[in-house]
Design a protein around this motif. Structure first.
Motif, short mmCIF file in Angstrom:
data_model
loop_
_atom_site.label_atom_id
_atom_site.label_comp_id
_atom_site.label_asym_id
_atom_site.label_seq_id
_atom_site.Cartn_x
_atom_site.Cartn_y
_atom_site.Cartn_z
N VAL A 362 -5.09 -20.89 0.35
CA VAL A 362 -6.13 -20.85 1.38
C VAL A 362 -6.48 -19.38 1.62
CG1 VAL A 362 -6.64 -21.25 3.82
CG2 VAL A 362 -5.44 -23.00 2.48
N VAL A 364 -8.66 -16.98 4.26
CA VAL A 364 -9.27 -17.00 5.58
C VAL A 364 -9.78 -15.61 5.92
CG1 VAL A 364 -8.84 -17.40 8.04
CG2 VAL A 364 -7.73 -18.85 6.33
N TRP A 454 -7.65 -21.40 11.52
CA TRP A 454 -8.14 -22.23 10.41
C TRP A 454 -7.34 -23.52 10.31
CZ3 TRP A 454 -4.92 -23.90 6.58
CH2 TRP A 454 -5.52 -24.69 5.60
N SER A 458 -9.20 -27.04 10.64
CA SER A 458 -9.31 -27.84 9.42
C SER A 458 -8.67 -29.21 9.55
CB SER A 458 -8.66 -27.10 8.25
OG SER A 458 -7.25 -27.05 8.42
#
Length: 620
Positions: A362, A364, A454, A458
């Motif tokens: 991921v 960010v 996040w 998410s």
């Protein structure tokens, strides 16, 4: 308030001894081995670390006969050791109960009594060791009283001779093939994060050459020793540098001063070691939390991939026959020592570690740039999950796609796991690693906060069941985060943390004092406001989440007194907390002790979050 003082016990709990122990415990107990080191003049003689007895110890392995034997046997384990080039001796560092303060001992490879390896040297913290083929020995030492010293013992024995001394951090880099030159990594310029190199004659300690990338510019760049050329009379030194914003190797001829820039077309950090015949370099390339191997041909400049599975190579070595042995794992697959010749090099007997779950990447946007995080989701269920933010130590380190039993235990109990390579982490360029200065701790937490936002947005993480957890520097960030972001976290789990920065500075080993002065711009007397801003103790009264702290009573890196100060403040205001003190240093090398600490963390989180109780995860 809940305060529990639990003295360490070496008795095996009945549940741990059960043959149907939970899968998470099996991962810790499964026999493991390190990448075997081999003697340069006797390559059939090897040394490795294993937990086969339940404690990590050194083992000698004669590849010609297949015989293996345990070299060390100490209650708190042993991992620091090496072989003499002729393979005749195993050297190992003897401290007291994990305090990292001691002397080098040695034992015959075939077995026998231990003896002091360098008689005449008083106990110290280790600062490098080099053993020459012709008998020269170079020992680096560090003490609070003397600073850094380097001592040389000439072939044939005799009293150690001091050839280097300075108050700032320094250590032994390497000894040339013929034993005539010693290279020292030093920080005499006062920046403990960026070393310079000095080459000395072994005969009299006089200076031969100096390489210092901290001079003459606004940016301070570090150097590191990767090794002298493996040939008599060859004065080339393989050096790691940061001149283009990342770690790369180059060749430096210490006799002529000539530098050969290799300019490898690889995007991440690059390290290297010599092939034994000196014809090439074994390249370890780390990029975005994974690593791979290459061979660089010195004569032609050709770069050839050495095939390895996707994941992480934590260590590698080139053998005299040209093969490469490496220790590999991924987040899902347990570690194994492989060879490019095919097959497994060293396979310990006993049950294998059960696999875990893969990571997903991921990225960010954070206040200092894109932040990379590794995310694992439990095998069952739909989010949002209770989520553990497992913060790595260092700070100059990084989480990677490698097997780790701790995160796997959380996954087994239904948690998602997020690991953030915050500013300060290695593997993302020098600017990212060096970003910490002055606002120490607060910068890392900004990046963790961006990933936390996040994770909640998410749908991965349940905002009411977020756990902040870590050990060492990760433990420090955990306590700091609980105080500076008190509404963000439901539970905090801090292992061997910095809790009171000023007291930690007073009590820690000298090398870490130097690092703190570099990070914060001076000592607590010189910049008290920065230490206050970066100390968890400053914010302890704002902590809302229940806190579990584990600490080694002999820890020289995050000493116990400063943790006691923090705990006393929690207790004074009736904050919910538990403390576990154990008889070791900065962590434990005893498998059952590691299991005990993870079980305590799991139980503490379950009690305060209402999640699965410890031991309720998958079973065989």
């Amino acid at each position: 308030m809940t305060e529990s003082e639990k003295p360490e016990s070496h008795e095996t709990p009945e549940s741990h001894a059960s043959p149907d122990a939970p899968v998470w415990e099996q991962r810790f107990r499964a026999p493991r081995v390190s990448l075997p080191e081999w003697a340069e003049e006797a390559p059939d003689r090897s040394l490795f670390v294993s937990n086969a007895t339940g404690t990590y110890e050194l083992y000698a392995w004669d590849r010609a006969t297949g015989e293996q034997r345990q070299v060390t046997d100490r209650p708190n384990g042993t991992t620091d050791g090496t072989l003499s080039p002729d393979g005749a001796w195993v050297w190992w560092f003897a401290d007291t109960d994990g305090d990292e303060f001691g002397v080098w001992m040695r034992q015959p490879f075939a077995g026998g009594a231990d003896e002091p390896a360098v008689p005449g040297l008083a106990p110290s913290y280790p600062a490098g060791l080099a053993i020459g083929r012709e008998g020269t020995v170079v020992v680096g030492r560090s003490t609070d009283e003397e600073g850094s010293t380097v001592h040389l013992v000439r072939p044939g024995g005799g009293a150690p001779v001091e050839i280097y001394r300075h108050r700032e951090s320094a250590g032994v880099g390497d000894l040339s093939y013929d034993g005539s030159l010693v290279v020292v990594e030093h920080t005499e310029h006062g920046d403990a994060m960026h070393s310079a190199l000095r080459v000395l004659r072994a005969s009299d300690g006089s200076a031969v050459a100096e390489l210092d990338d901290t001079e003459g510019g606004t940016e301070e760049l570090g150097l590191t020793v990767l090794g002298f050329a493996p040939a008599a009379g060859d004065t080339r030194l393989l050096v790691g540098h940061q001149r283009r914003g990342r770690w790369e190797p180059m060749l430096w001829d210490v006799a002529t001063g000539a530098e050969t820039d290799l300019r490898l077309d690889l995007p991440g950090d690059v390290s290297a070691e010599w092939y034994p015949d000196g014809s090439g370099l074994l390249i370890v390339h780390g990029y975005e939390a994974r690593s791979e191997l290459w061979r660089y041909e010195i004569a032609t400049g050709a770069l050839v991939r050495v095939e390895t599975p996707a994941g992480s190579v934590s260590s590698a070595t080139a053998r005299p026959d040209g093969s490469v042995e490496y220790l590999w794992s991924s987040a899902a697959e347990p570690p194994v020592v492989r060879s490019t010749d095919g097959g497994v090099v060293l396979d310990p007997p006993g049950p294998k570690a059960p696999p875990s779950l893969p990571v997903e990447d991921v990225w960010v946007e954070g206040p200092g740039g894109r932040v990379h995080a590794l995310v694992q989701r439990p095998a069952e269920g739909e989010g949002p999950f209770p989520t553990v933010f497992e913060v790595h130590g260092g700070p100059a380190w990084h989480d990677s796609d490698a097997f780790a039993s701790g995160p796997a235990a959380w996954l087994d109990h239904g948690y998602a796991v997020v690991r953030v390579n915050y500013r300060g982490s290695t593997g993302y360029g020098r600017e990212w690693t060096d970003a910490l200065k002055h606002r120490v701790g607060l910068i890392e937490l900004e990046d963790i906060e961006a990933v936390r936002e996040w994770a909640v947005a998410s749908g991965l993480a349940d905002p009411e069941r977020l756990v902040l957890s870590g050990g060492s520097w990760g433990g420090y960030l955990t306590l700091l985060g609980l105080g500076t972001q008190p509404d963000a976290w439901a539970v905090g789990l801090a292992a061997v943390p910095v809790a009171d920065y000023v007291t930690a500075y007073e009590d820690e080993m000298e090398a870490l004092k130097a690092l703190d002065r570099t990070l914060l711009g001076g000592s607590p007397e010189e910049v008290p406001e920065r230490y206050a801003a970066s100390s968890p103790l400053t914010y302890v009264d704002a902590v809302k989440a229940p806190v579990h702290i584990s600490a080694g009573v002999n820890d020289p890196r995050c000493p116990i007194r400063q943790i006691d100060n923090y705990v006393d403040r929690l207790a004074a205001r009736g904050a919910v907390h538990e403390v576990y003190r154990y008889d070791a240093g900065h962590g434990s090398l005893v498998v059952e002790e590691r299991i005990r600490q993870v079980a305590l963390d799991l139980a503490f989180a379950a009690k305060h979050l209402g999640t699965r109780p410890v031991g309720s995860g998958p079973r065989p």
